[in-house]
Design an enzyme around this catalytic site. Structure first.
Site, mmCIF file in Angstrom:
data_model
loop_
_atom_site.group_PDB
_atom_site.id
_atom_site.type_symbol
_atom_site.label_atom_id
_atom_site.label_comp_id
_atom_site.label_asym_id
_atom_site.label_seq_id
_atom_site.Cartn_x
_atom_site.Cartn_y
_atom_site.Cartn_z
ATOM 1 N N ARG A 172 -13.308 13.714 8.964
ATOM 2 C CA ARG A 172 -14.352 14.600 8.431
ATOM 3 C C ARG A 172 -15.729 13.959 8.635
ATOM 4 O O ARG A 172 -15.827 12.800 9.034
ATOM 5 C CB ARG A 172 -14.147 14.767 6.920
ATOM 6 C CG ARG A 172 -14.076 13.428 6.211
ATOM 7 C CD ARG A 172 -14.120 13.539 4.703
ATOM 8 N NE ARG A 172 -13.536 12.386 4.035
ATOM 9 C CZ ARG A 172 -14.088 11.208 3.859
ATOM 10 N NH1 ARG A 172 -15.287 10.982 4.320
ATOM 11 N NH2 ARG A 172 -13.466 10.224 3.255
ATOM 12 N N LYS B 72 0.830 -1.212 0.000
ATOM 13 C CA LYS B 72 0.000 0.000 0.000
ATOM 14 C C LYS B 72 0.860 1.255 0.000
ATOM 15 O O LYS B 72 1.942 1.258 0.582
ATOM 16 C CB LYS B 72 -0.880 0.044 1.260
ATOM 17 C CG LYS B 72 -1.993 -0.985 1.311
ATOM 18 C CD LYS B 72 -2.833 -0.771 2.564
ATOM 19 C CE LYS B 72 -4.104 -1.611 2.502
ATOM 20 N NZ LYS B 72 -4.954 -1.403 3.706
ATOM 21 N N GLU C 288 1.030 -5.122 4.217
ATOM 22 C CA GLU C 288 0.069 -5.706 5.151
ATOM 23 C C GLU C 288 -0.334 -7.093 4.693
ATOM 24 O O GLU C 288 -0.288 -7.405 3.501
ATOM 25 C CB GLU C 288 -1.216 -4.847 5.200
ATOM 26 C CG GLU C 288 -1.108 -3.600 6.025
ATOM 27 C CD GLU C 288 -2.421 -2.836 6.131
ATOM 28 O OE1 GLU C 288 -3.389 -3.170 5.412
ATOM 29 O OE2 GLU C 288 -2.466 -1.899 6.941
HETATM 30 C C1 MV4 Z 1 -7.120 -3.869 2.414
HETATM 31 C C2 MV4 Z 1 -7.824 -4.957 1.846
HETATM 32 C C3 MV4 Z 1 -7.443 -6.231 2.227
HETATM 33 N N1 MV4 Z 1 -6.428 -6.404 3.092
HETATM 34 N N2 MV4 Z 1 -6.129 -4.095 3.280
HETATM 35 C C4 MV4 Z 1 -9.144 -0.485 -0.239
HETATM 36 C C5 MV4 Z 1 -9.038 0.998 -0.120
HETATM 37 C C6 MV4 Z 1 -8.377 1.296 1.157
HETATM 38 N N3 MV4 Z 1 -9.248 2.111 1.942
HETATM 39 C C7 MV4 Z 1 -8.089 -0.008 1.806
HETATM 40 N N4 MV4 Z 1 -8.580 -1.022 0.936
HETATM 41 C C8 MV4 Z 1 -8.398 -2.339 1.199
HETATM 42 N N5 MV4 Z 1 -7.415 -2.609 2.101
HETATM 43 C C9 MV4 Z 1 -5.790 -5.342 3.599
HETATM 44 N N6 MV4 Z 1 -4.775 -5.548 4.441
HETATM 45 C C10 MV4 Z 1 -8.850 -4.699 0.945
HETATM 46 C C11 MV4 Z 1 -9.142 -3.367 0.616
HETATM 47 C C12 MV4 Z 1 -10.244 -3.220 -0.321
HETATM 48 C C13 MV4 Z 1 -11.446 -2.654 0.088
HETATM 49 C C14 MV4 Z 1 -11.617 -2.169 1.374
HETATM 50 C C15 MV4 Z 1 -12.801 -1.609 1.768
HETATM 51 C C16 MV4 Z 1 -13.856 -1.566 0.876
HETATM 52 C C17 MV4 Z 1 -13.726 -2.023 -0.399
HETATM 53 C C18 MV4 Z 1 -12.534 -2.579 -0.817
HETATM 54 C C19 MV4 Z 1 -12.394 -3.059 -2.103
HETATM 55 C C20 MV4 Z 1 -11.198 -3.595 -2.510
HETATM 56 C C21 MV4 Z 1 -10.135 -3.666 -1.613
#
Ligand code: MV4
Length: 450
Positions: free
Chosen positions: A295, A162, A204
């Site tokens: 926010r 990330k 992560e």
């Molecule tokens: C993740 C994840 C799986 N594992 N982190 C997507 C945007 C950002 N806000 C964080 N996100 C994600 N982080 C780990 N360690 C999957 C996502 C993710 C996701 C998260 C929330 C809502 C929709 C999503 C769609 C794809 C991936």
């Protein structure tokens, strides 16, 4: 401590959220200043405000994002405070800082808190120290290849690379095996550099089927902080939320209380001021922090509907120096709420559909709320995001809420443009939605099916 309430608030936003903020101001006896671009001269937020200032051409960078022009609008009108809404400058630490330097109150957290939470690595470190559970991963940024291989090996594949300045899913790379790690990391770095001017990345554990559950918090910057329960925002497409609900169908009262108390205690120790959202991934009964939003959020009404608390009014109160008047034991959760984001888009391709609304008939009745800045005859400009309104429905139970949503959707008539209403009519008829059985991938999988 109790400060003097503001006389005049400038609302640095447009559309439904500008109206939402005006309503709270009016109920507090505060006069309102609308700002608008030339494309928004006919917008409802301009018509309903006590005063308005045109701040520039349509492009957001020349109007709603233009700090000198907003400062000039404050000066001309004598506003004591600015509410940024969501999007635009709402999480811009520099904007908050500049306003404070000009003795204008930023209705939100301190610029320092905005800055920390804007850096995903600093945010994670900060909340972890305060006892909030985080996703297993690297401690801070990854500085070299050897370290990346070591960390990924320890947490186990799949991992997710990330960007520290990321958010909204940009600059993320899933890595399933060690032989892909270095090339994926290089790709994530160059994407992040291009998008944010910062190529810092972290690693992560990749959670494969989580739900997105976020906790609403509220602090007064004087050591008092409470939580207002969670919202389930798992139904997303390309990191854009489509439907949100509270409470989450996957949580029980005990786990809600436990995570809520952990988060509220952390925010109290941080001395957090204003509304905030702590985003978690929730998988197999465990919470993993991912980000904090400093926010008000688009989906805040579902929390308002089940708690009866006016979040914008409380934001204004604490920004004026008042202590929180609500304690945790005053917060009670009642019934169920669902929000549907009504976008001016094709309901299947999501292609924007700006243009004139030739007919507008919103639903009504018990438990139905429509937050919108449009009206019949309004011409939706093509320059901004396509959210034209939110349908929020409350019921005593989730089932009653779903029945009411079905009824409200059937009443809603919008002609002249395409909207996402037909998508919601389809969604509420899906057994997985009716049963609350969905994760963050459900919607894209559903949309991908022929
Ligand atoms: C993740 C994840 C799986 N594992 N982190 C997507 C945007 C950002 N806000 C964080 N996100 C994600 N982080 C780990 N360690 C999957 C996502 C993710 C996701 C998260 C929330 C809502 C929709 C999503 C769609 C794809 C991936």
């Amino acid at each position: 401590m109790t400060g003097a309430m503001f006389d005049k608030v400038l609302i640095a936003n447009r559309g439904e959220i500008a109206l939402r903020i005006q309503r709270a101001c009016k109920e507090l006896g505060i006069s309102t200043v609308a700002v608008h671009s030339t494309a928004d001269a006919e917008a409802m937020h301009v018509r309903l405000a006590d005063e308005s200032v045109c701040i520039g051409p349509p492009q957001a960078s020349d109007s709603y994002l233009n700090i000198p022009r907003l400062l000039a609008a404050c000066e001309i009108t004598g506003a004591d405070a600015v509410h940024p809404g969501y999007g635009f400058l709402s999480e811009n630490a520099r904007f908050a800082e500049i306003l404070e330097d000009h003795n204008i109150t930023f209705i939100g957290p301190t610029s320092e808190h905005i800055r920390i939470m804007g850096d995903k690595i600093a945010a994670k470190e900060t909340v972890q120290k305060l006892g909030i559970p985080v996703v297993p991963g690297s401690e801070g940024g990854i500085t070299n290849e050897k370290q990346a291989i070591k960390v990924a090996g320890e947490i186990g594949y799949p991992v997710l690379v990330k960007a520290a300045s990321g958010g909204g899913g940009r600059g993320m790379k899933v890595v399933t095996k060690e032989s892909d790690l270095l090339s994926s990391m290089a790709a994530a770095r160059s994407e992040a550099k291009a998008a944010f001017g910062d190529d810092t990345v972290y690693i992560e554990k990749f959670l494969t089927k989580p739900r997105h559950i976020e906790i609403q918090v509220f602090g007064d910057g004087q050591g008092n902080a409470i939580h207002l329960g969670e919202r389930d925002c798992s139904l997303q497409r390309r990191h854009q939320k489509v439907l949100e609900e509270a409470p989450s169908p996957s949580l029980n009262a005990d786990s809600r209380k436990k995570i809520g108390e952990t988060v509220a205690k952390a925010m109290s120790e941080l001395n957090y001021r204003g509304a905030g959202t702590i985003e978690f991934l929730y998988e197999d009964g465990e919470f993993y922090f991912i980000e904090m939003n400093t926010r008000l959020q688009v989906e805040h009404p579902v929390t308002e509907m089940i708690t009866g608390i006016d979040l914008v009014l409380e934001q204004i109160r604490v920004a004026s120096g008042s202590q929180l008047t609500i304690s945790q034991s005053d917060v009670t959760f009642s019934g169920h709420a669902i929000e549907c984001r009504i976008n001016a888009e094709n309901p299947r391709t999501f292609r924007p559909s700006p243009g004139r609304i030739t007919y507008w008939h919103p639903p009504g009745g018990l438990g139905v709320r429509v937050d919108s800045g449009v009206y019949q005859g309004y011409n939706i400009p093509p320059y901004y995001d396509s959210l034209i309104g939110k349908l929020i429905v409350h019921g005593k139970t989730r089932n009653e809420c779903l029945m009411r949503l079905k009824r409200a959707l059937s009443e809603f008539v919008i002609d002249g443009i395409e909207t996402t209403i037909p998508l919601f009519n389809e969604l509420i008829r899906q057994p997985d939605i009716a049963n609350g059985m969905y994760d963050i991938h459900w919607l894209e999988r559903f949309l991908g099916k022929p």
